[in-house]
Design a protein around this motif. Structure first.
Motif, PDB file in Angstrom:
ATOM      1  N   LEU A 165      27.716   6.487  25.631  1.00  0.00           N
ATOM      2  CA  LEU A 165      26.722   7.518  25.555  1.00  0.00           C
ATOM      3  C   LEU A 165      26.934   8.109  26.985  1.00  0.00           C
ATOM      4  O   LEU A 165      26.788   9.206  26.980  1.00  0.00           O
ATOM      5  N   ALA A 166      27.200   7.425  28.100  1.00  0.00           N
ATOM      6  CA  ALA A 166      27.278   8.047  29.275  1.00  0.00           C
ATOM      7  C   ALA A 166      28.569   8.966  29.329  1.00  0.00           C
ATOM      8  O   ALA A 166      28.572  10.009  29.597  1.00  0.00           O
ATOM      9  N   TYR A 167      29.870   8.514  28.401  1.00  0.00           N
ATOM     10  CA  TYR A 167      31.241   9.286  28.448  1.00  0.00           C
ATOM     11  C   TYR A 167      30.725  10.452  27.527  1.00  0.00           C
ATOM     12  O   TYR A 167      31.177  11.513  27.726  1.00  0.00           O
ATOM     13  N   TYR A 168      30.054  10.307  26.678  1.00  0.00           N
ATOM     14  CA  TYR A 168      29.455  11.555  25.582  1.00  0.00           C
ATOM     15  C   TYR A 168      28.902  12.732  26.577  1.00  0.00           C
ATOM     16  O   TYR A 168      29.505  13.840  26.534  1.00  0.00           O
ATOM     17  N   TYR A 169      27.906  12.099  27.382  1.00  0.00           N
ATOM     18  CA  TYR A 169      27.245  13.409  28.272  1.00  0.00           C
ATOM     19  C   TYR A 169      28.396  13.807  29.240  1.00  0.00           C
ATOM     20  O   TYR A 169      28.522  15.137  29.549  1.00  0.00           O
ATOM     21  N   ARG A 170      29.031  12.904  29.938  1.00  0.00           N
ATOM     22  CA  ARG A 170      30.141  13.295  30.971  1.00  0.00           C
ATOM     23  C   ARG A 170      31.204  14.420  30.477  1.00  0.00           C
ATOM     24  O   ARG A 170      31.360  15.461  31.118  1.00  0.00           O
ATOM     25  N   ASP A 171      31.605  14.048  29.248  1.00  0.00           N
ATOM     26  CA  ASP A 171      32.645  15.017  28.619  1.00  0.00           C
ATOM     27  C   ASP A 171      32.058  16.255  28.207  1.00  0.00           C
ATOM     28  O   ASP A 171      32.693  17.387  28.492  1.00  0.00           O
ATOM     29  N   ARG A 172      30.861  16.260  27.512  1.00  0.00           N
ATOM     30  CA  ARG A 172      30.042  17.668  27.495  1.00  0.00           C
ATOM     31  C   ARG A 172      30.003  18.451  28.605  1.00  0.00           C
ATOM     32  O   ARG A 172      30.326  19.608  28.750  1.00  0.00           O
ATOM     33  N   ILE A 173      29.500  17.591  29.805  1.00  0.00           N
ATOM     34  CA  ILE A 173      29.279  18.333  31.022  1.00  0.00           C
ATOM     35  C   ILE A 173      30.447  18.989  31.652  1.00  0.00           C
ATOM     36  O   ILE A 173      30.544  20.253  31.959  1.00  0.00           O
TER      37      ILE A 173
END
Lengths: 424, 424
Positions: A165-173
């Motif tokens: 989940l953290a990586y998902y947000y990081r990559d979209r950011i």
């Protein structure tokens, strides 16, 4: 020095979701996220069981925050095709008769909504091999162990992979142009007068102030807007500003056990509750929880001990398992006899004792998002939307699914939320 | 070792009023009050302006707590004949148009009840010599000074002598057999299992606990019931127990000025508002307050500065007067030109940011009474009655005058009180 449009302190789920939704609504703005660790989600996020329950709350606000966030996570995994490791194993809240009666009204309402199923003991006995009745067991009485009379099974519940989940947000950011600066420890928030007069000891008490940036171990960072999402360390940055986030941190520990016997494996791979074929996320009447990790093939055990001191200490202690967890769970599950700790870690719950909901508010140009109270990940997306709306000065935030929530709902001053009775 | 029926930590007004009402309702019980100072009321109580306002709150709960306490204090002085130094000089809350509009509904309701009188600027100008209008004054704009358009005058308001109130409770407690142990610093609250098993690391997380006493710099003291009324130090004793009192301390300073000119004396001895012939307890639109001390013949000045860090530091700083108080009050009252600090001291407000009401709750055999939020003395008698009722396990407390209040009204968990708009 460059001044970011938005500077976020803390790359946990609250900080990430805030940056993500702010950028989504304000393409082209400059966003910088700083964190003391080497990547996103390495604080309490990584130490969490990452359990989620969409509806299994007695507070309507909690249901809204968790419900819309879980819907968003399911959307990301099922519609966007990004694996978040979501395992819909369900929640199984085991209650004694007395405990059940305290929440039976809400439980029955949730059952009518189709969100839970209420099992009686006789039904449970066919599905789950454990001790249900401790009448006459003196040891159980000393251990304050309660009978299992009911099970409340929540359907849209389970656990996910917090890292993913953290990586998902990081990559979209990153895709939207947001930046990260890791390994950066924030020492303090910088306060300045809105109008500088060039006199000593500014800001004076009669000056309007703004939070112009942060001082870190790697120098000063400036920003137009600040978001403080520092989890269990938030109060350490806020106390010097005289701002109270009415939340304090407690260490929460997870101990994993690798099954060594057929019976222990049968407990983990229970086929009777969900399509994953593992034990649901189970809460005992003593509030110990058990998480069957299908990927690792381990059972996770934890207990949110009431009397734990408030502190930022997050070192796990193996003795906690042998003192406070094993003696209880082995009474309920004798098949765990001899189960030893395989792995352990600890993180911080940032606990808001008033209503166990997150705390999100704005002061001048700073937004604070903290007070996860142990259910931060499952509410993280909604908190990010509220926090991003507050940065923009909006009165309402739109949650996933379209429902709106006033951005002052989680404010400290004048706070008046329904208490939560399902606190595990 | 002797075990007291009730051990009270803190001989401030909350602790004293609790012990007094407990003994009144339970004659013959053994009560011990410990305090780190050499007599009663030497902490925040002694440092307070001891102002009171019976009705001048927007929150109904605040009006009930302060109203019944002030009635009790007036009863003690007027009917029982114990001088508490009560001076009914009134409160004069000066507001700009914009500020007034935010509270006008409550103010008008209070006026209908006969509790306040609302003055318009023209009426005030005949009674009080000050600057009312700062249009075009650039310095005033920099200082964020607002016009005075209205004055809300509260009748059953004024100040009292905090020492005399503390001595009143102390002497009644002694008459009823209560004991004091002064110069005793409490190091920690002792936690024990209800049922001792003689195993290492008791109490374990699954054991029911009791708070069996306290460890002090003079040894251990045991008790059946404990009351923690340690003001701005309460959280230091509670944090290690994992109990949150949702209150944190801020330094609040008082500076006194001795009038040197006829005009300054005329400001102090204003005959137009009350029978005492002194300036009412006056709150400026900037939230600075002025207290005309008739006995000392001095003017007291203070400001509750928002950005003050949370800390137990209670050393006064003279620079605070010259930086933050003098420049403002001299704009409103030019007759104060050159007024220098005669005396100063500082104490702690224990601030509950949620609703600025005290925080009173019970855990096992311990009752916590804290969170004065700067209005502890004026609510002290009601808090003592609630706290004493909680010690006895009662669901309701009877306040002076006969009104009842649920003893869980000031509980942390599920707290949901009306916010207070009159915070000075």
């Amino acid at each position: 020095m460059l001044e970011a449009d938005l500077l976020v302190v803390g790359a946990g789920i609250f900080g990430l979701a805030t940056a993500y939704h702010y950028l989504r609504e304000n393409p082209g703005k400059s966003v910088l996220i700083v964190d003391r660790m080497g990547d996103v989600g390495q604080g309490a996020t990584a130490k969490s069981a990452a359990a989620f329950r969409a509806n299994l709350f007695t507070s309507q606000t909690n249901r809204l925050l968790a419900g819309s966030s879980v819907d968003f996570f399911l959307h990301v995994q099922e519609k966007e095709g990004h694996d978040l490791g979501i395992m819909k194993v369900g929640y199984l809240v085991l209650r004694s008769r007395e405990q059940f009666e305290r929440v039976s009204e809400v439980a029955k309402m949730l059952e009518k909504m189709g969100a839970v199923r209420i099992y009686r003991r006789e039904e449970l006995m066919e599905k789950l091999k454990m001790n249900y009745d401790f009448s006459g067991d003196e040891e159980a009485e000393l251990l304050n162990i309660m009978n299992v009379d009911y099970g409340i099974f929540g359907f849209k519940c389970g656990y996910m992979d917090a890292d993913k989940l953290a990586y998902y947000y990081r990559d979209r950011i990153r895709e939207m142009g947001g930046d990260f600066q890791f390994n950066t420890k924030v020492e303090r928030v910088i306060v300045e007068p809105e109008v500088k007069l060039g006199i000593p000891r500014e800001p004076r008490a009669w000056q309007k102030v703004k939070f112009s940036g942060i001082e870190t171990n790697k120098g000063i960072l400036k920003a137009k807007n600040l978001v403080l999402a520092a989890g269990g360390w938030s109060h350490l940055l806020l106390d010097p500003l005289g701002i109270d986030c009415i939340s304090k941190p407690k260490k929460r520990q997870i101990f994993t056990v690798r099954p060594r016997t057929e019976e222990q494996r049968a407990l983990l791979y229970n086929p009777n509750f969900n399509e994953e074929g593992v034990l649901p996320f189970t809460i005992l009447p003593t509030e110990h929880y058990i998480r069957a990790d299908k990927r690792d093939g381990t059972l996770w055990f934890a207990l949110s001990d009431e009397m734990r001191p408030y502190s930022t200490d997050d070192e796990p202690e193996e003795s906690f398992y042998y003192d406070n967890i094993y003696p209880i769970v082995v009474k309920y599950f004798p098949q765990l006899e001899g189960a030893r700790v395989d792995n352990m870690w600890a993180g911080l719950y940032m606990i808001n004792s008033v209503d166990h909901n997150p705390v999100v508010f704005r002061r001048a140009n700073m937004v604070v998002a903290t007070g996860d109270s142990g259910s931060g990940i499952m509410k993280g997306d909604a908190i990010g939307r509220i926090s991003a709306a507050l940065v923009q000065g909006k009165k309402e935030a739109e949650l996933f699914g379209g429902e709106k929530i006033p951005t002052d709902r989680l404010e400290v001053v004048g706070r008046s939320l329904e208490p939560e009775n399902f606190v595990f």
